[in-house]
Every structure is written in C-alpha cells, then in structure tokens.
Design a protein around this motif. Structure first.
Motif, PDB file in Angstrom:
ATOM      1  N   THR A 191       0.654  -1.181   0.116  1.00  0.00           N
ATOM      2  CA  THR A 191      -0.112   0.007  -0.187  1.00  0.00           C
ATOM      3  C   THR A 191       0.827   1.327  -0.058  1.00  0.00           C
ATOM      4  OG1 THR A 191      -0.125  -0.119   2.271  1.00  0.00           O
ATOM      5  CG2 THR A 191      -1.960  -0.985   1.176  1.00  0.00           C
ATOM      6  N   ALA A 192       2.052   1.232   0.631  1.00  0.00           N
ATOM      7  CA  ALA A 192       2.994   2.410   0.703  1.00  0.00           C
ATOM      8  C   ALA A 192       4.352   1.994   0.926  1.00  0.00           C
ATOM      9  CB  ALA A 192       2.596   3.106   1.884  1.00  0.00           C
ATOM     10  N   PRO A 193       4.881   1.415  -0.454  1.00  0.00           N
ATOM     11  CA  PRO A 193       6.202   0.807  -0.403  1.00  0.00           C
ATOM     12  C   PRO A 193       7.193   1.569  -0.042  1.00  0.00           C
ATOM     13  CG  PRO A 193       5.387   1.137  -2.630  1.00  0.00           C
ATOM     14  CD  PRO A 193       4.250   1.671  -1.605  1.00  0.00           C
ATOM     15  N   THR A 194       7.114   2.926   0.209  1.00  0.00           N
ATOM     16  CA  THR A 194       8.244   3.770   0.733  1.00  0.00           C
ATOM     17  C   THR A 194       7.927   4.258   2.014  1.00  0.00           C
ATOM     18  OG1 THR A 194       7.291   5.888  -0.588  1.00  0.00           O
ATOM     19  CG2 THR A 194       9.063   4.399  -1.842  1.00  0.00           C
ATOM     20  N   ALA A 195       7.105   3.844   2.569  1.00  0.00           N
ATOM     21  CA  ALA A 195       6.851   4.257   3.973  1.00  0.00           C
ATOM     22  C   ALA A 195       8.043   4.143   4.865  1.00  0.00           C
ATOM     23  CB  ALA A 195       5.424   3.599   4.524  1.00  0.00           C
ATOM     24  N   TRP A 196       8.864   3.277   4.657  1.00  0.00           N
ATOM     25  CA  TRP A 196       9.956   2.877   5.575  1.00  0.00           C
ATOM     26  C   TRP A 196      11.047   4.091   5.592  1.00  0.00           C
ATOM     27  CZ3 TRP A 196      14.593   3.364   3.296  1.00  0.00           C
ATOM     28  CH2 TRP A 196      14.716   3.096   1.795  1.00  0.00           C
ATOM     29  N   ARG A 197      10.911   4.957   4.670  1.00  0.00           N
ATOM     30  CA  ARG A 197      11.947   6.062   4.640  1.00  0.00           C
ATOM     31  C   ARG A 197      11.568   7.175   5.529  1.00  0.00           C
ATOM     32  NH1 ARG A 197      12.846   9.290   0.527  1.00  0.00           N
ATOM     33  NH2 ARG A 197      14.772   9.431   0.797  1.00  0.00           N
ATOM     34  N   ARG A 198      10.358   7.164   5.716  1.00  0.00           N
ATOM     35  CA  ARG A 198       9.909   8.113   6.912  1.00  0.00           C
ATOM     36  C   ARG A 198      10.237   7.741   8.382  1.00  0.00           C
ATOM     37  NH1 ARG A 198       6.598  12.528   8.096  1.00  0.00           N
ATOM     38  NH2 ARG A 198       5.569  12.378  10.228  1.00  0.00           N
ATOM     39  N   GLN A 199      10.143   6.426   8.495  1.00  0.00           N
ATOM     40  CA  GLN A 199      10.599   6.037   9.755  1.00  0.00           C
ATOM     41  C   GLN A 199      12.129   6.219   9.796  1.00  0.00           C
ATOM     42  OE1 GLN A 199       8.891   5.172  12.378  1.00  0.00           O
ATOM     43  NE2 GLN A 199      10.391   3.911  13.757  1.00  0.00           N
ATOM     44  N   LEU A 200      13.014   5.600   9.009  1.00  0.00           N
ATOM     45  CA  LEU A 200      14.424   5.608   8.855  1.00  0.00           C
ATOM     46  C   LEU A 200      14.611   7.381   9.167  1.00  0.00           C
ATOM     47  CD1 LEU A 200      17.213   4.873   8.541  1.00  0.00           C
ATOM     48  CD2 LEU A 200      16.926   5.407   6.292  1.00  0.00           C
ATOM     49  N   TYR A 201      14.182   8.160   8.540  1.00  0.00           N
ATOM     50  CA  TYR A 201      14.474   9.699   8.777  1.00  0.00           C
ATOM     51  C   TYR A 201      14.002  10.090  10.259  1.00  0.00           C
ATOM     52  CZ  TYR A 201      16.898  10.122   4.445  1.00  0.00           C
ATOM     53  OH  TYR A 201      17.892  10.089   3.415  1.00  0.00           O
ATOM     54  N   LEU A 202      13.106   9.843  10.801  1.00  0.00           N
ATOM     55  CA  LEU A 202      12.506   9.978  12.103  1.00  0.00           C
ATOM     56  C   LEU A 202      13.688   9.334  13.043  1.00  0.00           C
ATOM     57  CD1 LEU A 202       8.754   9.385  12.094  1.00  0.00           C
ATOM     58  CD2 LEU A 202       9.884  11.423  12.602  1.00  0.00           C
ATOM     59  N   MET A 203      14.397   8.033  12.812  1.00  0.00           N
ATOM     60  CA  MET A 203      15.412   7.608  13.629  1.00  0.00           C
ATOM     61  C   MET A 203      16.507   8.246  13.555  1.00  0.00           C
ATOM     62  SD  MET A 203      13.474   5.565  15.335  1.00  0.00           S
ATOM     63  CE  MET A 203      15.207   5.103  16.371  1.00  0.00           C
ATOM     64  N   LEU A 204      16.865   8.637  12.296  1.00  0.00           N
ATOM     65  CA  LEU A 204      18.076   9.424  12.024  1.00  0.00           C
ATOM     66  C   LEU A 204      17.925  10.849  12.666  1.00  0.00           C
ATOM     67  CD1 LEU A 204      18.686   8.480   8.279  1.00  0.00           C
ATOM     68  CD2 LEU A 204      19.984   8.045  10.007  1.00  0.00           C
ATOM     69  N   ASP A 205      16.919  11.509  12.784  1.00  0.00           N
ATOM     70  CA  ASP A 205      16.864  12.650  13.682  1.00  0.00           C
ATOM     71  C   ASP A 205      17.239  12.448  15.310  1.00  0.00           C
ATOM     72  OD1 ASP A 205      16.420  15.398  13.562  1.00  0.00           O
ATOM     73  OD2 ASP A 205      14.566  15.289  14.580  1.00  0.00           O
ATOM     74  N   ALA A 206      16.644  11.222  15.664  1.00  0.00           N
ATOM     75  CA  ALA A 206      16.783  10.965  17.088  1.00  0.00           C
ATOM     76  C   ALA A 206      18.220  10.324  17.125  1.00  0.00           C
ATOM     77  CB  ALA A 206      15.966   9.735  17.348  1.00  0.00           C
ATOM     78  N   TYR A 207      19.043  10.115  16.122  1.00  0.00           N
ATOM     79  CA  TYR A 207      20.579   9.679  16.342  1.00  0.00           C
ATOM     80  C   TYR A 207      21.268  10.776  16.561  1.00  0.00           C
ATOM     81  CZ  TYR A 207      19.129   4.743  15.431  1.00  0.00           C
ATOM     82  OH  TYR A 207      18.464   3.476  15.519  1.00  0.00           O
ATOM     83  N   ARG A 208      20.980  11.938  16.169  1.00  0.00           N
ATOM     84  CA  ARG A 208      22.117  13.060  16.114  1.00  0.00           C
ATOM     85  C   ARG A 208      22.619  13.356  17.488  1.00  0.00           C
ATOM     86  NH1 ARG A 208      22.870  15.996  11.540  1.00  0.00           N
ATOM     87  NH2 ARG A 208      21.680  15.832   9.725  1.00  0.00           N
ATOM     88  N   ALA A 209      23.730  13.816  17.447  1.00  0.00           N
ATOM     89  CA  ALA A 209      24.349  14.031  18.848  1.00  0.00           C
ATOM     90  C   ALA A 209      23.696  15.014  19.684  1.00  0.00           C
ATOM     91  CB  ALA A 209      25.844  14.420  18.506  1.00  0.00           C
ATOM     92  N   GLU A 210      23.055  16.139  19.050  1.00  0.00           N
ATOM     93  CA  GLU A 210      22.380  17.210  19.999  1.00  0.00           C
ATOM     94  C   GLU A 210      20.966  16.612  20.519  1.00  0.00           C
ATOM     95  OE1 GLU A 210      21.598  18.296  15.290  1.00  0.00           O
ATOM     96  OE2 GLU A 210      23.029  17.387  16.513  1.00  0.00           O
ATOM     97  N   ARG A 211      20.556  15.523  19.959  1.00  0.00           N
ATOM     98  CA  ARG A 211      19.285  14.967  20.442  1.00  0.00           C
ATOM     99  C   ARG A 211      19.617  14.094  21.380  1.00  0.00           C
ATOM    100  NH1 ARG A 211      18.251  18.043  16.735  1.00  0.00           N
ATOM    101  NH2 ARG A 211      16.733  17.762  15.006  1.00  0.00           N
ATOM    102  N   ALA A 212      21.073  13.966  21.977  1.00  0.00           N
ATOM    103  CA  ALA A 212      21.106  12.828  22.862  1.00  0.00           C
ATOM    104  C   ALA A 212      20.590  13.084  24.357  1.00  0.00           C
ATOM    105  CB  ALA A 212      22.362  12.554  23.189  1.00  0.00           C
ATOM    106  N   HIS A 213      19.935  12.208  25.076  1.00  0.00           N
ATOM    107  CA  HIS A 213      19.540  12.369  26.489  1.00  0.00           C
ATOM    108  C   HIS A 213      19.592  10.928  27.118  1.00  0.00           C
ATOM    109  CE1 HIS A 213      15.774  11.203  24.328  1.00  0.00           C
ATOM    110  NE2 HIS A 213      15.499  10.580  25.526  1.00  0.00           N
ATOM    111  N   GLN A 214      19.718  10.719  28.362  1.00  0.00           N
ATOM    112  CA  GLN A 214      19.686   9.627  29.121  1.00  0.00           C
ATOM    113  C   GLN A 214      18.712   8.684  28.590  1.00  0.00           C
ATOM    114  OE1 GLN A 214      20.540   9.909  33.147  1.00  0.00           O
ATOM    115  NE2 GLN A 214      21.104   7.820  33.489  1.00  0.00           N
TER     116      GLN A 214
END
Length: 218
Positions: free
Chosen positions: A173-196
């Motif tokens: 139904t949405a074969p490229t939906a995985w890219r949204r999840q990937l980029y959300l996670m990449l945003d969370a992986y940035r150093a400035e987003r780090a928290h305990q």
C-alpha cells in the motif's frame, strides 16, 4: 578420474540451464515469501524435480546464497560507497538508506539480514562483514561529533528488525513508508538530540543469540 578432478569439471549445458532456472525461481519465491519459502514450489516453478534441486543445492542455505548473490553485491557496493564518503554523517545516512532500500525490495533478503545461521561459515562471514561495516560507519559519525555516542551496533540491528516489520505491513500500500521511519530515527540519532536512556543496549552476545533465535523460531 579422481573425485577432485570430477568436482572441477564444469556443468554440462543442460545441467547449467537447470541450475540457472532454479536460481531464477528461487529469487522470485524468496523475494515474495521470505527465506522459508517452499523448496518444492521453487523446484516446480523451475520445471524440475525436487531431487534435482537438492543435487545442485544440498541445503536451503546453499540455494539462498546463490539466489541472494546479486542482491548482496548490490548492498555491498552501496555500503562501500557510503564508507568512502567524506562527510561521516552523510556516509552513515547513505549506508542505512542503501541497506533499507535493498531490504525493502526483497523479503528473503530482509529475513537474511535479520537472522544468524550458526554453523554455516559463509553466512557467518557475511554477517560479520555487515556488522563490521555498521560499526565502521557508525564510529565515523560518532567520532565526528555528528551521531550520539550511546548508539551501538545492536541499536542499528534493532532498527533493521523494526524496519522489516514496517516493510511487511506497507509493501503493498505504501512501499516507501519505511523512509519516513528511517529519517525519524536518524533525527533521533543526532548528537544534539542525546539524552539519558533508562535501558542499556544489548550486549554482542545478546544480539547474536537474538538473531539465532529468529532463525530457529521459523
């Protein structure tokens, strides 16, 4: 003629054609059904008896490796490109996007990336190589101050697992939906987003055992 000489003899043309048909049928079936696809159906689709399949490929893993060779090469070529990029963060992003794009295009390869097959030297070597690539591309981004320091290889494998489920759910139904999840996670992986984080990462032993469990549970 000795056994070694017989093993070195090239396949006859008809045998080579049967082998090629088996690989073609396996690529289609594994991509659609995953690594646990019916070998009997693969043999039927190739127009041969199941005994012929086993003569060419004595184990399921033998057939998997032959069928996955083009997909694996596609992935490794993209991985090498990512590791050579000058910008470590862009290399990290490129590596993951390439990995997930290949994963999205083949359910069988998706399964293969998610599991371990202990006792098979070839698959263990490939998985070790992939794990080392993940470690290398992640460490580069961390040392450059771009990726948060508490991300581990296990976190990336967890992302592979979760992405696999997203691909399963959305491929029709949405074969490229995985890219949204990937980029959300990449945003969370940035150093400035780090928290305990209250939960520690899995150890290497826990990660390996989990991947073996996925293989044994099927």
């Amino acid at each position: 003629m000795g056994d070694v000489e017989q093993m070195r003899r090239p396949l006859r043309r008809d045998a080579r054609e049967r082998r090629d048909k088996l690989i073609d049928a396996a690529q289609l079936e594994f991509a659609a059904r995953g690594v646990d696809a019916s070998l009997e159906k693969i043999a039927r689709d190739a127009g041969v008896a199941i005994g012929t399949l086993y003569r060419h490929f004595p184990t399921r893993l033998d057939l998997l490796m032959a069928a996955f060779e083009p997909r694996l090469q596609e992935f490794l070529d993209g991985a090498n490109k990512a590791l050579e990029m000058a910008d470590p963060w862009e290399g990290f992003v490129c590596y993951l996007e390439n990995l997930f794009a290949v994963q999205a295009g083949d359910r069988g390869f998706n399964d293969f990336l998610s599991r371990r097959f202990p006792g098979n030297a070839e698959t263990e070597h490939i998985h070790d190589r992939v794990c080392q690539q993940i470690e290398d591309v992640l460490t580069r981004a961390q040392e450059a101050g771009e990726a948060r320091l508490d991300i581990t290889q296990a976190d990336i494998v967890n992302l592979i697992w979760s992405n696999g489920r997203i691909i399963d759910a959305t491929s029709a139904t949405a074969p490229t939906a995985w890219r949204r999840q990937l980029y959300l996670m990449l945003d969370a992986y940035r150093a400035e987003r780090a928290h305990q984080i209250p939960e520690p990462p899995m150890t290497d032993e826990q990660l390996y055992d989990a991947m073996v469990h996925l293989s044994e549970a099927k």
